[in-house]
Design an enzyme around this catalytic site. Sequence first.
Site, short mmCIF file in Angstrom:
data_model
loop_
_atom_site.label_atom_id
_atom_site.label_comp_id
_atom_site.label_asym_id
_atom_site.label_seq_id
_atom_site.Cartn_x
_atom_site.Cartn_y
_atom_site.Cartn_z
N SER A 143 0.88 -1.16 0.00
CA SER A 143 0.00 0.00 0.00
C SER A 143 0.92 1.22 0.00
O SER A 143 1.66 1.43 0.96
CB SER A 143 -0.87 -0.02 1.26
OG SER A 143 -1.63 1.16 1.36
N LYS A 168 -1.09 -1.11 -4.42
CA LYS A 168 -2.24 -0.27 -4.09
C LYS A 168 -1.77 1.16 -3.93
O LYS A 168 -0.86 1.43 -3.14
CB LYS A 168 -2.88 -0.81 -2.81
CG LYS A 168 -3.77 0.13 -2.04
CD LYS A 168 -4.54 -0.65 -0.96
CE LYS A 168 -4.67 0.14 0.32
NZ LYS A 168 -5.37 -0.62 1.38
N LYS A 170 -2.61 5.02 -2.93
CA LYS A 170 -3.55 5.88 -2.22
C LYS A 170 -3.89 7.07 -3.12
O LYS A 170 -2.99 7.65 -3.75
CB LYS A 170 -2.93 6.36 -0.91
CG LYS A 170 -2.72 5.24 0.11
CD LYS A 170 -4.05 4.76 0.69
CE LYS A 170 -3.83 3.79 1.84
NZ LYS A 170 -5.10 3.38 2.46
N LYS A 269 -10.09 -6.33 7.81
CA LYS A 269 -9.05 -6.00 8.78
C LYS A 269 -9.52 -6.56 10.10
O LYS A 269 -10.57 -6.14 10.63
CB LYS A 269 -8.88 -4.48 8.91
CG LYS A 269 -8.20 -3.84 7.71
CD LYS A 269 -8.04 -2.34 7.90
CE LYS A 269 -7.45 -1.73 6.64
NZ LYS A 269 -7.62 -0.26 6.60
N GLY A 297 -4.43 -3.84 6.22
CA GLY A 297 -3.48 -3.58 7.30
C GLY A 297 -3.65 -2.19 7.84
O GLY A 297 -4.30 -1.34 7.23
O1 OSB Z 1 -7.30 2.14 4.25
O2 OSB Z 1 -6.18 0.37 4.17
C1 OSB Z 1 -6.31 1.51 4.60
C2 OSB Z 1 -3.23 2.46 6.65
C3 OSB Z 1 -3.81 3.26 7.62
C4 OSB Z 1 -5.15 3.51 7.56
C5 OSB Z 1 -5.94 2.96 6.55
C6 OSB Z 1 -5.38 2.15 5.58
C7 OSB Z 1 -4.00 1.91 5.62
C8 OSB Z 1 -3.28 1.16 4.61
C9 OSB Z 1 -1.97 0.58 5.01
O3 OSB Z 1 -3.65 1.06 3.47
C10 OSB Z 1 -1.88 -0.89 4.87
C11 OSB Z 1 -0.60 -1.39 5.49
O4 OSB Z 1 0.43 -1.28 4.83
O5 OSB Z 1 -0.63 -1.86 6.64
MG MG Z 2 -8.40 1.00 2.87
#
Ligand code: OSB
Ligand code: MG
Length: 376
Positions: A143, A168, A170, A269, A297
Site C-alpha cells: 500500500s 495499491k 492511495k 481488517k 493492514g
Molecule cells: O485504508 O487500508 C487503509 C493504513 C492506515 C489507515 C488505513 C489504511 C492503511 C493502509 C496501510 O492502506 C496498509 C498497510 O500497509 O498496513
Molecule cells: Mg483502505
Amino acid sequence: MTAPIFPGLLIEHAELRLIRLPLLTPFVISTGTMTEKVIPILTLRAEGLEGYAEGVMDPLPDYLEETISGSLAFLREAVLPQLIGKRFSNPAELGAVLDPWRGHKMSKAMVEMALWDLWAKALNIPLRAALGGVRDAVDVGVSLGIADIPTTIDRVEAALQSGYRRIKLKIKRGHDLAMLKAVRDRFPDAKLTVDANTDYRLSDLPLLKAMDDFSLDYIEQPLAFDDIVDHVKVQEKLVTAICLDESIRSAVDARKALVAGAGRVINIKVGRVGGHTASRAIHDVCAAFDVPVWCGGMLEAGIGRAHNIHLSTLPNFTKPGDTSSASRYFARDIVNEALEAVDGRMAVPSNGPGIGVTLDLAFLDTLTDLREEFAA
Ligand code: OSB
Ligand code: MG
C-alpha cells in the site's frame, strides 16, 4: 482411550501497554499523514501462557471513530475487570463479555485476538490451524502512500522489483487520474488498485467512472466511511469492482453490502471488525456470494502483522493482502522474528504455537509510555 476434555482457560492476568514506534517513511492518505505508530498492546495470561494483540485505533478518529484514549478507558473500566478470573473454553465465548457494549470493534478485537493466540497456544497449535487456514504462506502486495508522481513511480518500480503481487496506490481528490495514467503508462501489466479512504462523493461519479480506463483490480472505499447505499450507485455504473474497507464492520454489514451490490471485493481488517471470529464470519459470507476477500493492514508492528498473516491463510483470501515486510515500516520491530516477504509471499510465522512470534521485551520497554496490570 478418550482424549482429555479441554478444561478451558482461566484468565489470570492482563497487561495493557502503550508504545510509540517511529515510521521510517511518513504514510500519507486522504485523511492525513502518520509519522509514528502509537500502539496499544494487550497481553492476556493464563496457565503460564501469554496471548498478544495490538490495537489498530489511531490517537484521533481519522480512519474510524475509535481513539486510543477512548479505547484504553473502555478496556480499563468495562472489559478487563470482567475478564480476569473468567474461564473460556473457546474465543467465541468472549461474546458474553463483549457483545453487550456498542461499537468499539477495535478495542474488542484486541481482547479477542489475544484470546485466540492464548487459546491456540493452550492447544499447542498454530493460530492458522485453530482458524482453519489452508496455506503456510500468503500472497502480499504493498500500500503506497500519497506522493508526487516521480516518487510514486520509483516506489512502484521498487515494489514490483521486490516481487510484490499487487500495488495499491492511495488517492484523493486532485491526486488521482493524472497519477494513475502516469503509473499505468509506465507499468502496463502491473496489478494495480487504488484506495480513496472515503475522499469522494456521489457527485464525483464521472471521475470515478474515468478510472475504468486503467484496468484496476478494484477501487477501495471511494465514498463515506459509513455508507453502503451510495456505493451501490457507483458500482452500478462502473466496470471496475468496488472494494469496501471502512464500511464493513461485521458479517451483517457484509451481507447487506453484497445483497445491495455495493461492491464485489471486501477488505477484512481483523482489528476493524472486532477480531478473528468476526473476520471468519465475513470471510464466509463473502464466500457464499462468490466474493473474494483480502487482508488489509493498519501499519501494524509484529504482533498485528503476525495475526494478519495467520488470518490470511483462510481459503477465500484469494487476493493479495497489505501485510508486506515489516522492514518497509520500521527500523526495528517489536518481535524477534523477521516478518519479511520473499518474492511477494509472506511465510506464516511459526516460532511456536499461536501467532508464532515472540516479543523483543527489552526493545518494547524502551518504547513503552504507559503500562497497566489487571489481576484478580
Ligand atoms: O485504508 O487500508 C487503509 C493504513 C492506515 C489507515 C488505513 C489504511 C492503511 C493502509 C496501510 O492502506 C496498509 C498497510 O500497509 O498496513
Ligand atoms: Mg483502505
